[in-house]
Design a protein around this motif. Structure first.
Motif, PDB file in Angstrom:
ATOM      1  N   TYR A 288       0.835  -1.217   0.000  1.00 26.65           N
ATOM      2  CA  TYR A 288       0.000   0.000   0.000  1.00 26.65           C
ATOM      3  C   TYR A 288       0.856   1.248   0.000  1.00 26.65           C
ATOM      4  O   TYR A 288       0.595   2.195  -0.753  1.00 26.65           O
ATOM      5  N   LYS A 289       1.917   1.292   0.815  1.00 31.63           N
ATOM      6  CA  LYS A 289       2.789   2.462   0.878  1.00 31.63           C
ATOM      7  C   LYS A 289       3.520   2.679  -0.434  1.00 31.63           C
ATOM      8  O   LYS A 289       3.679   3.813  -0.902  1.00 31.63           O
ATOM      9  N   GLN A 290       3.991   1.555  -1.024  1.00 29.68           N
ATOM     10  CA  GLN A 290       4.675   1.672  -2.309  1.00 29.68           C
ATOM     11  C   GLN A 290       3.739   2.215  -3.380  1.00 29.68           C
ATOM     12  O   GLN A 290       4.101   3.069  -4.189  1.00 29.68           O
ATOM     13  N   ARG A 291       2.501   1.677  -3.364  1.00 31.21           N
ATOM     14  CA  ARG A 291       1.531   2.132  -4.362  1.00 31.21           C
ATOM     15  C   ARG A 291       1.194   3.600  -4.151  1.00 31.21           C
ATOM     16  O   ARG A 291       1.083   4.381  -5.115  1.00 31.21           O
ATOM     17  N   LYS A 292       1.043   4.012  -2.901  1.00 30.93           N
ATOM     18  CA  LYS A 292       0.749   5.407  -2.580  1.00 30.93           C
ATOM     19  C   LYS A 292       1.882   6.302  -3.021  1.00 30.93           C
ATOM     20  O   LYS A 292       1.665   7.392  -3.565  1.00 30.93           O
ATOM     21  N   ARG A 293       3.101   5.824  -2.792  1.00 29.44           N
ATOM     22  CA  ARG A 293       4.268   6.621  -3.206  1.00 29.44           C
ATOM     23  C   ARG A 293       4.320   6.756  -4.716  1.00 29.44           C
ATOM     24  O   ARG A 293       4.631   7.847  -5.245  1.00 29.44           O
ATOM     25  N   GLU A 294       4.016   5.685  -5.421  1.00 26.56           N
ATOM     26  CA  GLU A 294       4.016   5.738  -6.887  1.00 26.56           C
ATOM     27  C   GLU A 294       2.977   6.723  -7.396  1.00 26.56           C
ATOM     28  O   GLU A 294       3.210   7.462  -8.353  1.00 26.56           O
ATOM     29  N   ILE A 295       1.785   6.711  -6.734  1.00 26.14           N
ATOM     30  CA  ILE A 295       0.726   7.634  -7.147  1.00 26.14           C
ATOM     31  C   ILE A 295       1.156   9.080  -6.907  1.00 26.14           C
ATOM     32  O   ILE A 295       0.916   9.974  -7.734  1.00 26.14           O
TER      33      ILE A 295
END
Length: 208
Positions: A191-198
């Protein structure tokens, strides 16, 4: 034989036992005649009646882990052994009694001590029931001790089985909990990685 229903054969055997017409030997002979009678003649209801009639001191309910047939055959075997032991003892006492009589006849002396000993030996020969009762009582005490030991070991095995199952269940729950926590951590990282990518993608679009 196959034309008669099983219920009728069962009733015939029960009536034969209840009317004292059939013995355990008859049941054993009947059991080898065919598969149907082998199964029906092994019913506990038949052997329970024989057990209560021939061995009233050993009811089947006192030994729940034994089948009535097995318990009856065990008592028959014990009776045979007791009878053999008594017969051997009887022969020995008769030999001794005969020797005593021979000595009395040869000496031609009828002392009071000799007569007392002769009467004692005669009473010993006649007291078959007393001798058998003592042997049976000793066997019963030993058998009850063995049954109690068997029950104690069975309870111990059951306790160990439950403890092992509890430990296995605890271990399974622990592993399940660890797996749940591991998956939760992986989900959180994802989730954190995806949030960072967004967020990075958003900054890139604003820049351009």
């Amino acid at each position: 034989m196959s034309s008669l229903p099983e219920e009728l054969w069962t009733k015939i055997l029960e009536l034969g036992i209840q009317n004292s017409g059939l013995t355990y030997e008859d049941l054993c002979w009947i059991s080898i005649s065919c598969r149907l009678l082998h199964r029906l003649s092994s019913e506990d209801s038949l052997w329970n009646h024989l057990l209560s009639t021939d061995f009233p001191l050993f009811p089947a309910c006192s030994f729940p882990y034994w089948s009535s047939k097995s318990l009856y055959l065990l008592r028959i075997k014990e009776r045979i052994l007791i009878e053999a032991a008594y017969q051997q003892r009887l022969v020995e006492e008769q030999i001794l009694h005969y020797q005593e009589q021979q000595e009395i006849e040869l000496s031609k002396q009828h002392h009071p001590e000799d007569l007392i000993e002769k009467k004692r030996l005669s009473r010993m020969v006649e007291n078959k029931e007393i001798y058998i009762e003592k042997v049976v009582n000793r066997r019963l005490v030993e058998f009850n001790r063995q049954v109690e030991e068997f029950n104690r070991l069975k309870r111990a095995r059951e306790k160990m089985r439950k403890l092992k199952y509890y430990l296995q269940l605890q271990e399974a729950n622990r592993k399940k909990q660890e797996e749940t926590e591991r998956l939760a951590k992986l989900a959180e990282i994802h989730y954190k990685q995806r949030k960072r990518e967004i967020e990075i993608a958003g900054l890139y679009h604003k820049k351009w």
